[in-house]
Design a protein around this motif. Structure first.
Motif, PDB file in Angstrom:
ATOM      1  N   THR A   1      24.104  -8.852 -22.214  1.00 55.32           N
ATOM      2  CA  THR A   1      25.428  -8.366 -21.846  1.00 55.32           C
ATOM      3  C   THR A   1      25.351  -6.855 -21.640  1.00 55.32           C
ATOM      4  O   THR A   1      24.388  -6.194 -22.052  1.00 55.32           O
ATOM      5  CB  THR A   1      26.464  -8.634 -22.958  1.00 55.32           C
TER       6      THR A   1
ATOM      7  N   ARG B   1      35.763  -8.657  -9.974  1.00 59.56           N
ATOM      8  CA  ARG B   1      34.520  -9.412  -9.922  1.00 59.56           C
ATOM      9  C   ARG B   1      34.234  -9.784  -8.469  1.00 59.56           C
ATOM     10  O   ARG B   1      35.141  -9.861  -7.659  1.00 59.56           O
ATOM     11  CB  ARG B   1      34.620 -10.657 -10.800  1.00 59.56           C
TER      12      ARG B   1
ATOM     13  N   GLU C   1      30.754 -14.258 -10.057  1.00 56.03           N
ATOM     14  CA  GLU C   1      32.075 -14.405 -10.667  1.00 56.03           C
ATOM     15  C   GLU C   1      32.052 -14.334 -12.185  1.00 56.03           C
ATOM     16  O   GLU C   1      33.046 -13.963 -12.805  1.00 56.03           O
ATOM     17  CB  GLU C   1      32.721 -15.729 -10.232  1.00 56.03           C
ATOM     18  N   LYS C   2      30.941 -14.670 -12.809  1.00 54.72           N
ATOM     19  CA  LYS C   2      30.850 -14.642 -14.271  1.00 54.72           C
ATOM     20  C   LYS C   2      30.446 -13.271 -14.803  1.00 54.72           C
ATOM     21  O   LYS C   2      30.421 -13.053 -16.010  1.00 54.72           O
ATOM     22  CB  LYS C   2      29.853 -15.697 -14.759  1.00 54.72           C
TER      23      LYS C   2
END
Length: 189
Positions: free
Chosen positions: A8, A96, A101-102
């Motif tokens: 992340t 985004r 998209e994630k």
């Protein structure tokens, strides 16, 4: 951005707080160098900026393990992401992006950095108005061509079209942002 061991953006920031990370970009003073510098400014991190002669050699160096991360456009790493070799940790858009998209935006992660690139067509001052009008019409027509839109979509590249005053305002906004950042970085022409 990508960092080995980071899943992340927060992992990346934690790693960068432990040691100075090497972040590759497409060249000193390039948009993506300034993007990394903006992240430094907004987070208090410090990177070792590694300039390359474009995004491709920076990405290859990242793949080879010689860098900790790169700042490039999502389209430039999409093949490597699809192949599982790289991971995009954040995007620098207002929202985004298609194909990712994630992947959160930096703004979603509390870092107020929005940066990207655009292309423009300009002519010298004094160009006859009929030439300007013909070029403007041809450019607007090309910008609507389905084959162009399909190619951009296939490469996960964003699309926007602006001309005249709207484009001048976009350039003026970016110029002001980059001028301030370049001054802070001490980059000389």
């Amino acid at each position: 951005m990508r960092h080995a061991g980071s899943h992340t953006f927060e992992d990346f920031v934690a790693a960068a707080r432990q040691k100075t990370l090497a972040v590759g970009n497409g060249g000193n003073g390039s948009t993506w160098h300034l993007a990394a510098a903006s992240i430094e400014e907004k987070t208090g991190l410090k990177f070792t900026h590694v300039p390359f002669g474009g995004a491709a050699p920076a990405i290859l160096s990242l793949l080879g393990g010689h860098l900790d991360a790169v700042t490039v456009s999502a389209a430039e790493v999409s093949t490597h992401v699809a192949g599982g070799k790289l991971k995009v940790l954040a995007v620098m858009g207002d929202q985004r992006i298609k194909g990712f998209e994630k992947v959160p935006t930096l703004k979603e992660r509390g870092v107020d950095v929005v940066m990207g690139t655009f292309r423009g067509l300009a002519v010298p001052k004094g160009t006859p108005q009929d030439v300007v009008d013909a070029l403007r019409a041809a450019t607007a027509k090309t910008a609507r061509e389905q084959s162009l839109l399909d190619a951009l979509d296939k490469q996960n590249m964003g699309y926007a079209y602006a001309e005249g005053d709207a484009f001048r305002q976009l350039m003026a906004r970016d110029h002001a942002t980059f001028k301030t950042l370049i001054g802070k970085l001490g980059i000389k022409p």
